[in-house]
Design a protein around this motif. Structure first.
Motif, short mmCIF file in Angstrom:
data_model
loop_
_atom_site.label_atom_id
_atom_site.label_comp_id
_atom_site.label_asym_id
_atom_site.label_seq_id
_atom_site.Cartn_x
_atom_site.Cartn_y
_atom_site.Cartn_z
N GLN A 247 70.99 114.80 30.57
CA GLN A 247 70.56 116.12 31.01
C GLN A 247 71.27 116.54 32.30
N ARG A 248 71.47 115.59 33.21
CA ARG A 248 72.18 115.91 34.45
C ARG A 248 73.61 116.36 34.17
N GLN A 249 74.24 115.68 33.24
CA GLN A 249 75.61 116.05 32.92
C GLN A 249 75.66 117.42 32.26
N ARG A 250 74.69 117.71 31.39
CA ARG A 250 74.66 119.03 30.77
C ARG A 250 74.38 120.12 31.81
N PHE A 251 73.53 119.80 32.79
CA PHE A 251 73.28 120.80 33.84
C PHE A 251 74.53 121.00 34.70
N SER A 252 75.26 119.93 34.96
CA SER A 252 76.49 120.07 35.75
C SER A 252 77.48 120.98 35.04
N ILE A 253 77.50 120.92 33.72
CA ILE A 253 78.37 121.81 32.95
C ILE A 253 77.83 123.23 33.01
N ALA A 254 76.49 123.37 32.98
CA ALA A 254 75.89 124.71 33.08
C ALA A 254 76.33 125.40 34.36
N THR A 255 76.43 124.66 35.47
CA THR A 255 76.82 125.27 36.74
C THR A 255 78.25 125.79 36.71
N GLY B 278 70.04 107.74 16.96
CA GLY B 278 70.25 109.13 17.35
C GLY B 278 69.83 110.16 16.34
N HIS B 279 69.44 109.71 15.14
CA HIS B 279 69.00 110.62 14.09
C HIS B 279 70.13 111.62 13.82
N LYS B 280 69.84 112.92 13.99
CA LYS B 280 70.84 113.93 13.70
C LYS B 280 71.47 114.48 14.98
N LEU B 281 71.52 113.65 15.99
CA LEU B 281 72.12 114.04 17.26
C LEU B 281 71.50 115.32 17.82
N GLU B 282 70.18 115.31 17.86
CA GLU B 282 69.47 116.39 18.53
C GLU B 282 69.80 116.32 20.02
N PRO B 283 69.70 117.44 20.75
CA PRO B 283 69.99 117.39 22.19
C PRO B 283 69.20 116.27 22.87
N VAL B 284 69.90 115.52 23.72
CA VAL B 284 69.29 114.37 24.38
C VAL B 284 68.31 114.84 25.44
N GLN B 285 67.10 114.27 25.43
CA GLN B 285 66.08 114.62 26.41
C GLN B 285 66.05 113.62 27.54
N GLU C 204 66.61 124.75 28.48
CA GLU C 204 65.68 125.81 28.85
C GLU C 204 64.27 125.28 29.11
N ASP C 205 63.90 124.17 28.44
CA ASP C 205 62.56 123.61 28.66
C ASP C 205 62.47 122.83 29.97
N LYS C 206 63.60 122.68 30.67
CA LYS C 206 63.62 121.97 31.96
C LYS C 206 63.86 122.92 33.12
N ALA C 207 63.63 124.21 32.90
CA ALA C 207 63.96 125.22 33.90
C ALA C 207 63.26 124.97 35.23
N SER C 208 62.04 124.42 35.20
CA SER C 208 61.27 124.20 36.43
C SER C 208 61.45 122.80 37.00
N ALA C 209 62.27 121.98 36.34
CA ALA C 209 62.48 120.60 36.80
C ALA C 209 63.55 120.53 37.87
N LYS C 210 63.48 119.50 38.68
CA LYS C 210 64.52 119.23 39.67
C LYS C 210 65.54 118.27 39.08
N VAL C 211 66.73 118.27 39.62
CA VAL C 211 67.81 117.44 39.07
C VAL C 211 67.41 115.97 39.02
N LYS C 212 66.72 115.49 40.04
CA LYS C 212 66.34 114.08 40.08
C LYS C 212 65.37 113.70 38.97
N GLU C 213 64.75 114.68 38.34
CA GLU C 213 63.81 114.42 37.26
C GLU C 213 64.47 114.39 35.89
N LEU C 214 65.76 114.65 35.83
CA LEU C 214 66.49 114.70 34.56
C LEU C 214 67.06 113.34 34.20
N SER C 215 67.25 113.13 32.90
CA SER C 215 67.95 111.94 32.43
C SER C 215 69.44 112.08 32.72
N GLY C 216 70.20 111.01 32.50
CA GLY C 216 71.64 111.07 32.75
C GLY C 216 72.33 112.12 31.93
#
Length: 262
Positions: free
Chosen positions: A144-152, A255-262, A130-142
């Motif tokens: 994040q891109r995979q998580r967005f692909s699942i979101a679609t 990875g600490h406590k496996l917080e969502p990867v940024q 949700e904090d990346k709502a205004s970002a473009k796909v090319k601006e995401l990490s690997g």
């Protein structure tokens, strides 16, 4: 067929019977039969060229079969392909997105294609973006891109989603984070069908696994049952299995406590 303890047999959501696909004299899929049940994570595994992608593309109505029977969500792929498309979600590669649109706009575009109304921020929150709502796909990490692909894949509220090697190229922490996302989606009632070349991933995620080779189904059962069957044949590992792996060490240190990867 062996099921996990206390696991109740649900209704089938995908039926494949004697599926055949040939290209000239080459048989890519040869007499494949299996059932996928509602609410499970089902893994379709096999070496390159085993026929996995062809099988999934037929189920997804993207490729024609030579013969056999396939039913998805109660619909025949021969008669109701459009109805099936409304009931399933398919993961896209990042190259398939319009580069000038941000994540919110892309989800809105997908919603328009399905003729449905969505709350993009709600879907992004499901995949911790949700904090990346205004970002473009090319601006995401690997990751994040995979998580967005699942979101679609969730835009049309599908009963089944198909994930093709969803964690390829990700670092260990991002892989584990995506694993938990997939399990969360399944817990919400969506059936997940995935392919992967990571056997630890299949063992951790999948309720059942189908293994293909040369177009044929050579094994189908739970991960535990398949491992037990191998051990019963006298198989022994040359090295003692430890309670943790090097990947666990890496994640514990970084990875600490496996917080969502940024």
């Amino acid at each position: 067929m062996t099921w996990k303890k206390n696991y109740q047999m649900p209704e089938s959501i995908i039926e494949v019977k004697d599926l055949q696909k040939s290209y000239g004299n080459f048989a890519a899929v040869r007499g494949l039969s299996f059932t996928i049940y509602q609410g499970e994570i089902f893994g379709l595994l096999g070496p390159n060229g085993a026929g996995k992608s062809t099988t999934l593309e037929i189920i997804e109505t993207l490729r024609e079969k030579s013969s056999g029977f396939v039913q998805v969500c109660g619909y025949s792929i021969d008669k109701d392909a459009e109805a099936i498309k409304r009931e399933i979600g398919m993961q896209l590669q990042s190259s398939g997105y319009y580069p000038g649109l941000n994540l919110t706009q892309l989800l809105g575009l997908f919603a328009g294609l399905y003729n449905t109304t969505i709350d993009p921020l709600k879907i992004l929150s499901l995949v911790n973006l949700e904090d990346k709502a205004s970002a473009k796909v090319k601006e995401l990490s690997g990751g994040q891109r995979q998580r967005f692909s699942i979101a679609t894949t969730l835009v049309n509220r599908p009963k089944v989603i198909f994930l093709d090697e969803p964690t390829t190229g990700l670092d260990p922490q991002a892989r584990r984070s995506l694993w938990e996302l997939i399990r969360t989606i399944r817990a919400a009632g969506t059936t997940v069908v995935l392919t992967t070349h990571y056997m630890d991933e299949a063992e951790y995620l999948c309720d059942r696994i189908a293994i293909m080779d040369q177009g044929k189904l050579i094994a189908l059962d739970t991960p535990d049952a398949l491992i037990d069957q191998l051990l019963q044949k006298g198989f022994e590992r040359k090295k003692d299995v430890k309670a943790a792996t090097l990947e666990d060490v890496f994640i514990a240190l970084t990875g600490h406590k496996l917080e969502p990867v940024q």
